[in-house]
Design an enzyme around this catalytic site. Structure first.
Site, short mmCIF file in Angstrom:
data_model
loop_
_atom_site.label_atom_id
_atom_site.label_comp_id
_atom_site.label_asym_id
_atom_site.label_seq_id
_atom_site.Cartn_x
_atom_site.Cartn_y
_atom_site.Cartn_z
N GLY A 228 0.81 -1.21 0.00
CA GLY A 228 0.00 0.00 0.00
C GLY A 228 0.84 1.26 0.00
O GLY A 228 2.02 1.22 -0.37
N HIS B 73 2.30 4.65 -4.98
CA HIS B 73 2.81 5.80 -5.73
C HIS B 73 2.99 5.39 -7.18
O HIS B 73 2.71 4.24 -7.55
CB HIS B 73 4.11 6.31 -5.10
CG HIS B 73 5.13 5.24 -4.87
ND1 HIS B 73 5.73 4.56 -5.90
CD2 HIS B 73 5.64 4.72 -3.73
CE1 HIS B 73 6.58 3.68 -5.40
NE2 HIS B 73 6.54 3.74 -4.09
N HIS C 289 4.44 1.97 -8.08
CA HIS C 289 3.51 0.83 -8.05
C HIS C 289 2.60 0.86 -9.28
O HIS C 289 2.29 -0.17 -9.87
CB HIS C 289 2.60 0.91 -6.82
CG HIS C 289 3.31 0.80 -5.51
ND1 HIS C 289 3.47 1.88 -4.67
CD2 HIS C 289 3.89 -0.25 -4.89
CE1 HIS C 289 4.11 1.49 -3.58
NE2 HIS C 289 4.39 0.21 -3.69
N GLN D 62 15.44 -8.02 -3.34
CA GLN D 62 14.15 -8.71 -3.17
C GLN D 62 13.72 -9.38 -4.47
O GLN D 62 13.24 -10.52 -4.48
CB GLN D 62 13.10 -7.69 -2.72
CG GLN D 62 11.67 -8.21 -2.80
CD GLN D 62 10.67 -7.26 -2.19
OE1 GLN D 62 10.52 -7.20 -0.99
NE2 GLN D 62 9.95 -6.52 -3.03
N VAL E 122 11.05 4.02 -10.81
CA VAL E 122 10.44 5.30 -11.20
C VAL E 122 10.97 6.37 -10.25
O VAL E 122 11.07 6.14 -9.03
CB VAL E 122 8.89 5.23 -11.14
CG1 VAL E 122 8.27 6.56 -11.54
CG2 VAL E 122 8.38 4.11 -12.04
N ARG F 250 8.23 5.29 1.73
CA ARG F 250 8.90 5.92 2.87
C ARG F 250 9.21 7.40 2.61
O ARG F 250 9.45 8.15 3.56
CB ARG F 250 10.21 5.19 3.19
CG ARG F 250 9.98 3.84 3.80
CD ARG F 250 11.26 3.30 4.41
NE ARG F 250 11.00 2.10 5.18
CZ ARG F 250 10.95 0.88 4.66
NH1 ARG F 250 11.17 0.71 3.38
NH2 ARG F 250 10.69 -0.15 5.43
#
Ligand code: PAF
Length: 278
Positions: free
Chosen positions: A31, A34, A37, A152, A175, A186
């Site tokens: 969630g 931005h 995503h 990741q 991006v 963050r």
């Protein structure tokens, strides 16, 4: 767009889609969405007949309780943002996800012994647990992850092999804001001054790719010196590695693809970024 909160509803909804052979693209998120995503979602929309986005702030991947508590939660706004791209949003509670206790233990070998691994003990196991569960519940054809969390991304490719699942992992480019700062949930926690100074991270990384040396110690030294010149920024690590194995290299010529990965504190906000050397 349909909002789903339980695994049972999710399975029911997707069962019908799978039985008619439609392809499913999954974008897992925590969630606070931005443009980064949304770029994953646009790509998922283009490449699949049905798109699913998960929104879940996963407690098992936070090694720091304060970071978990401060993680921004903006579900209503997120739902509006995903509307044009996503058919099903899966936004479960922690009780729902962890109905079965989180006992899975993943071993990502050398991939988790570098960079974010030692810096955030237990983090990648937590990521493996949630992503593994989402993959089993949703069984997507493709799943989309940002290259900002480069380690990741590599670990999730390894996870799919361990789970022996036929899911294509698609990595999507970072991006950035106009200033060069990589988009991150963050960033919302940065003060105006921290945000401006944090833009130096990408500037310095870019400059480091122009140095006329393949010696990674020299390149790392340059990055460390330049970051240290900016008050407010505090370097946690800068590693230059083989982009496939994530193992450190001493010379850029040692690897087919080389990547530099950085973790920096801007005030008390931890930011990561990366850049390719080749
Ligand atoms: O990258 C993230 O936002 C999270 O680590 C992920 C992949 C959604 C798992 O919680």
């Amino acid at each position: 767009m349909v909002l789903i909160q339980t695994v049972e509803e999710l399975r029911d909804a997707l069962f019908r889609i799978k039985s008619v052979g439609k392809s499913i693209g999954l974008v897992p998120t925590m969630g606070a969405l931005h443009e980064g995503h949304l770029s994953l979602m646009r790509q998922a929309r283009k490449e699949n007949q049905v798109t699913v986005c998960s929104i879940f702030v996963n407690p098992t991947q936070f090694n720091n309780q304060e970071d978990l508590e401060k993680y921004p939660r903006t579900l209503d706004k997120d739902l509006e943002l995903v509307e044009p791209y996503i058919d099903f949003v899966f936004a479960p509670t922690a009780e729902e996800v962890y109905r079965e206790p989180a006992t899975e233990k993943y071993d990502f070998g050398a991939l988790e012994q570098v960079m974010e691994g030692p810096a955030r003990p237990g983090h990648f196991n937590g990521v493996g647990i949630i992503v593994g569960r989402l993959f089993k519940w949703i069984e997507p054809d493709k799943a989309y992850f940002g290259e900002k969390d480069y380690q990741q991304l590599i670990i999730i490719k390894n996870l799919v092999k361990q789970l022996n699942m036929d899911i294509q992992i698609v990595g999507c480019p970072i991006v950035r804001e106009a200033s060069g700062l990589a988009l991150s949930s963050r960033n919302q926690r940065l003060s105006e001054e921290e945000r401006q100074k944090a833009a130096n991270i990408y500037r310095i990384l870019k400059e480091s790719t122009l140095l006329a040396t393949p010696n990674t110690e020299e390149i790392k030294h340059f990055v460390e010196m330049e970051i240290n010149k900016i008050d407010i920024l505090r370097l946690e690590y800068y590693e230059i590695s083989d982009a496939e194995t994530l193992q450190p290299i001493r010379n850029l010529n040692e690897a087919k693809m080389a990547i530099g990965c950085i973790a920096v504190y801007a005030g008390d906000v931890r930011l990561i970024d990366n850049i390719r050397y080749k």
